[in-house]
Structure formats: C-alpha cells, structure tokens
Design a protein around this motif. Structure first.
Motif, PDB file in Angstrom:
ATOM      1  N   SER A   1      -9.277   8.844  -0.717  1.00  0.00           N
ATOM      2  CA  SER A   1      -8.160   8.873   0.240  1.00  0.00           C
ATOM      3  C   SER A   1      -6.852   9.169  -0.473  1.00  0.00           C
TER       4      SER A   1
ATOM      5  N   ARG B   1      -2.413   9.404   0.775  1.00  0.00           N
ATOM      6  CA  ARG B   1      -1.415   9.379   1.838  1.00  0.00           C
ATOM      7  C   ARG B   1      -0.235  10.242   1.416  1.00  0.00           C
TER       8      ARG B   1
ATOM      9  N   ARG C   1     -10.692  11.924  10.375  1.00  0.00           N
ATOM     10  CA  ARG C   1     -10.494  11.651   8.947  1.00  0.00           C
ATOM     11  C   ARG C   1      -9.011  11.532   8.583  1.00  0.00           C
TER      12      ARG C   1
ATOM     13  N   GLN D   1      -2.169  10.266   6.504  1.00  0.00           N
ATOM     14  CA  GLN D   1      -3.222   9.482   5.851  1.00  0.00           C
ATOM     15  C   GLN D   1      -4.498  10.312   5.868  1.00  0.00           C
TER      16      GLN D   1
ATOM     17  N   ASN E   1      -8.397  10.391   4.772  1.00  0.00           N
ATOM     18  CA  ASN E   1      -9.571   9.635   4.335  1.00  0.00           C
ATOM     19  C   ASN E   1     -10.793  10.542   4.288  1.00  0.00           C
TER      20      ASN E   1
END
Length: 126
Positions: free
Chosen positions: A17, A19, A67, A82, A84
């Motif tokens: 992940s 951000r 996602r 974000q 993921n």
C-alpha cells in the motif's frame, strides 16, 4: 497562482500500500473537481479517481475500483489517494489535478482539468 504538490510516491512490492498526498495552494474557487491521474512510460495519461469537493461524489477507473480510495481534507487543502493491493501494472507517474468548472459532470478525462501538479513516481515490483 494555483499550485499542486504531490508526495508519497515510492517503491513497494505487489500487494503493498501507499498513500499519495496533494497539497493545494492559491486556489480561490468555491468548488472544484479534483482528480488523480497516472502515466506509465509509453502510455497515455489515464484518469484514476476524482472527487467533487462540495458533496464528495467520487468516480474511479475500473482498474482501481475496490483498491484505491480518493479523499480530501478541506482544512488542510489536501487531496489523498490511498492505494491498496498494488499491482505491477499500477507502476506510473501519478499526478493530481483540479478544475473549477463544476457545472458539468465529474470526469476522468485529463483534458477536463486545468491545473496540474508535477507528479510523484509509484513503482510496484512483483
């Protein structure tokens, strides 16, 4: 003068992940569409996600639905993405953009956005 500055990019393994953040300054419009776009080498720039700053309506590209999540913090004048479950095909330069012309429907077309940041690189390894 409107300025957008992205940060948060980097290298991550598949499944990880990240951000991304986009700090906005000099923007005096009362409402806007804000979006994230990406461009991989040899490919056209594509829209990833966008948000309407007034009601937080969002739209996503099919390739990232479920996602990626776009969000905003009005107090900080910051846009986030974000990301993921990252995949190698998510590797690209990511840009944030904004446009005040909210009388039309929200889009993921890069030509519909007037102001752009300089980009932040995201690299996903398998």
């Amino acid at each position: 003068q409107v300025q957008l500055v992205e940060s948060g990019g980097g290298s991550v393994q598949a499944g990880g992940s990240l951000r991304l953040s986009c700090a906005v300054s000099g923007y005096t419009y009362s409402s806007a569409y804000m979006g994230w776009f990406r461009q991989a080498p040899g490919k056209e720039r594509e829209g990833v996600a966008a948000i309407y700053t007034i009601n937080r309506l969002t739209t996503y590209a099919d390739s990232v639905k479920g996602r990626f999540t776009i969000s905003q913090d009005n107090a900080k004048n910051t846009l986030y993405l974000q990301m993921n479950s990252l995949k190698p095909e998510d590797t690209a330069m990511y840009y944030c953009a904004t446009d005040p012309r909210t009388s039309r429907w929200i889009t993921l077309k890069s030509g519909d956005y007037q102001y752009w940041g300089q980009g932040t690189q995201v690299t996903v390894s398998s």
